[in-house]
Design a protein around this motif. Structure first.
Motif: not given
Length: 601
Positions: A480-499, A588-595
């Motif tokens: 089994h693997k966790v069925e939590r839906p993955p977040t699509p992101l673009a390859a290459g440069s991505v901005t991670l923002d922890v808000i 896909a998006p090139d930004r991953l926001p986390l709160i």
């Protein structure tokens, strides 16, 4: 823009007397949705944080647990009902096995809280734990606003308690054979310890009042809160310190000592507060140091080793010097072997020292792993990571477990595993895993009695049983693997923002330097070409490897705040770990926001 709360839908409800709740039924009340899964120690912390709020705001607040499961076993409605009783959940729970509500409310981490105002609008979302004070201030604001508008309706909530249950034990956690042939058992849901006779059929004595608490004293006056692990001290050490058994008093965040001749209880480590700050490699006064959900204890290398499930680490406790310190781990929740100060663990919950004292074995529950320590290094015998689990026997590097909580090292070099969510006892021997017994109800511990027999704590069946001698067999119950839906992101440069938004009445605390910290890693490590490591900036450029189609970003963020406009401001630390499954997708998006803490809409 105000966002209307999505309607509540799921497979069924618990703690409502059989009634399905709709948001219309809750109009006029403030609602907190608690997205949780019962395997998760951080979710259990939040249950304890919410209890005072449930009592303080009982006439205006409705808390609803939305159970969105990680493990396959957690999708079982009977297992969920047992967990709701086991952990004393005193509010309605919505069963969300397909994670529909998880997606509707855009949750990305366990736990996540969503606050709905009396008019049915989502006014706040926050991930992680440590939000009780901020929530209290937010609730006060919402009460004032909606009382003035006439949209707040006071009254009784929809919680209907389940009928009381009666059994010899209630969700026992761990067991310890005593020198006189009896067994000491942590009777976790009854907040006490029980001494069982040799036949495992009668309680001879009890330690603890049976009510949640943290009082020291004799067996009738002392109190615990969901105790778990038990460790018998060497006789020469016990003679010096004045107690014989160390108890992991899990929800109290304490270690307690029990003297066997009169069953007196004393607190030996912890303050009763949960750990919420940075770790170091120094020793600390045991009674002055905060702990975090100690789940098991074992004597190894001349000290008590503590499975500190709440911080994904191991600690040591020296009962003679009365000191504690970090033994292994970094607080990152993942699986990585190596030197003890560099390893990653995920909710270690079971410990056992090999009979010759050379190895410390541990059940690392959230990575579904069996691991061991020797000569200052950690190794993995079984386990592949946070999101891979199952019931598969065979070569250890291919075998799978499902959230094991207990482990027992045997004299022949083999190791028995309480494979909790598979309902099985498994054996590791010479690099091969087999199944010894199955069909058990959440076994949480395995111990070797003085006569050589094996005793299993069958927690969800509320009993201890002796393991019948049987030849081990091979089982393939699926992967089994966790069925939590993955977040699509673009390859290459991505901005991670922890808000991060401080709680009402708080501000960032610059008194001791930069108040924020961000640590990023990935599994597999090759997923991240750039951006791994630790910085004080909550925004960072990541470079994702296009040759790795999917993986998990591990993000640990924290922020220090203090009370604003106070003569003697209190200090606070907000911290959250995310394991974010991602998939590399074109366009896909090139930004991953986390709160980290979102107390705004």
């Amino acid at each position: 823009m105000r966002v209307r709360a999505p309607e509540l839908r799921g497979r069924g409800w618990l703690n409502t007397g059989g009634k399905d709740l709709k948001l219309a039924d809750l109009r006029g009340r403030i609602v907190i949705l608690d997205f949780w899964t019962f395997c998760c120690i951080n979710c259990l912390h939040v249950l304890d944080e919410l209890r005072p709020l449930e009592q303080k705001y009982a006439d205006v607040l409705v808390i609803i647990g939305v159970h969105s499961p990680k493990f396959e076993h957690e999708r079982d409605p009977e297992a969920l009902a047992a967990a709701v009783e086991r952990y004393g959940v005193d509010h309605p729970v919505l069963d969300d096995p397909a994670m529909d509500m998880w997606q509707q409310y855009a949750a990305k981490a366990w736990p996540t809280l969503s606050v709905i105002d009396p008019e049915g609008y989502v006014v706040a979302n926050m991930a992680g734990e440590g939000h009780a004070e901020g929530l209290s201030r937010l609730l006060d604001e919402l009460i004032a606003v909606h009382e003035a508008k006439g949209t707040l309706h006071r009254g009784d909530g929809p919680f209907v308690p389940p009928p009381p249950s009666d059994s010899l034990l209630r969700f026992p956690g761990k067991a310890l054979p005593l020198p006189d042939g009896t067994l000491l058992v942590s009777d976790s849901a009854r907040h006490s310890l029980a001494v069982l006779d040799r036949d495992l059929s009668a309680v001879l004595r009890r330690v603890g009042s049976g009510q949640r608490g943290r009082a020291d004293g004799g067996p009738a006056e002392a109190s615990f809160s969901e105790p778990q692990g038990l460790c018998l001290l060497p006789s020469e050490v016990a003679a010096v310190v004045g107690y014989d058994v160390v108890v992991a008093d899990t929800v109290n965040h304490l270690l307690r000592g029990v003297r066997l001749n009169d069953l007196a209880v004393t607190t030996v480590a912890g303050t009763g507060k949960q750990w919420r700050y940075s770790l170091d490699d120094h020793s600390h006064d045991a009674r002055a140091m905060d702990l975090s959900s100690p789940w098991d204890v074992a004597w190894f290398d001349g000290k008590v080793i503590v499975a500190m499930a709440g911080t994904h680490t191991l600690w040591w406790f020296d009962p003679v010097k009365r000191t504690v310190g970090l033994y292994a781990g970094t607080t990152v929740e993942a699986l990585r072997d190596g030197a003890l100060d560099q390893v990653w663990m995920a909710q270690p919950s079971g410990l056992s020292t090999s009979p010759d004292g050379s190895r410390l074995w541990l059940a690392d529950s959230e990575t579904s792993a069996l691991r061991w320590i020797s000569d200052g290094q950690m190794h993995t015998a079984v386990g592949q990571g946070l999101f891979d689990f199952g019931h598969v026997d065979g070569p250890a590097d291919q075998a799978l477990l499902q959230h094991p909580l207990g482990v027992c090292a045997l004299p022949d070099g083999s190791v028995l595993i309480a494979d909790t969510y598979n309902g099985a006892i498994r054996r590791w021997q010479d690099g091969t895993v087999s199944t010894v017994d199955s069909g058990l109800a959440e076994p949480s511990d395995v111990v070797l009695d003085a006569d050589g027999s094996v005793i299993v704590v069958e927690s969800a069946a509320h009993r201890l049983v002796r393991l019948a001698p049987a030849a081990a067999g091979l089982v393939d119950g699926g992967r089994h693997k966790v069925e939590r839906p993955p977040t699509p992101l673009a390859a290459g440069s991505v901005t991670l923002d922890v808000i991060f938004t401080p709680a009402p009445g708080q501000k960032l605390d610059h008194s001791f330097g930069d108040p924020t910290r961000l640590e990023v890693s990935a599994s597999p490590a090759e997923l991240l070409l750039e951006g791994a490591g630790v910085t004080t900036d909550l925004s960072r450029k990541l470079v994702l490897n296009p040759a790795v189609p999917q993986g998990v970003l591990q993000v640990v963020a924290q922020a220090a705040t203090c009370d604003a406009d106070a003569e003697f401001p209190a200090c606070h630390l907000t911290r959250q770990d995310w394991g974010v499954p991602i998939v590399i997708t074109p366009n896909a998006p090139d930004r991953l926001p986390l709160i980290l803490r979102g107390l705004d809409a």
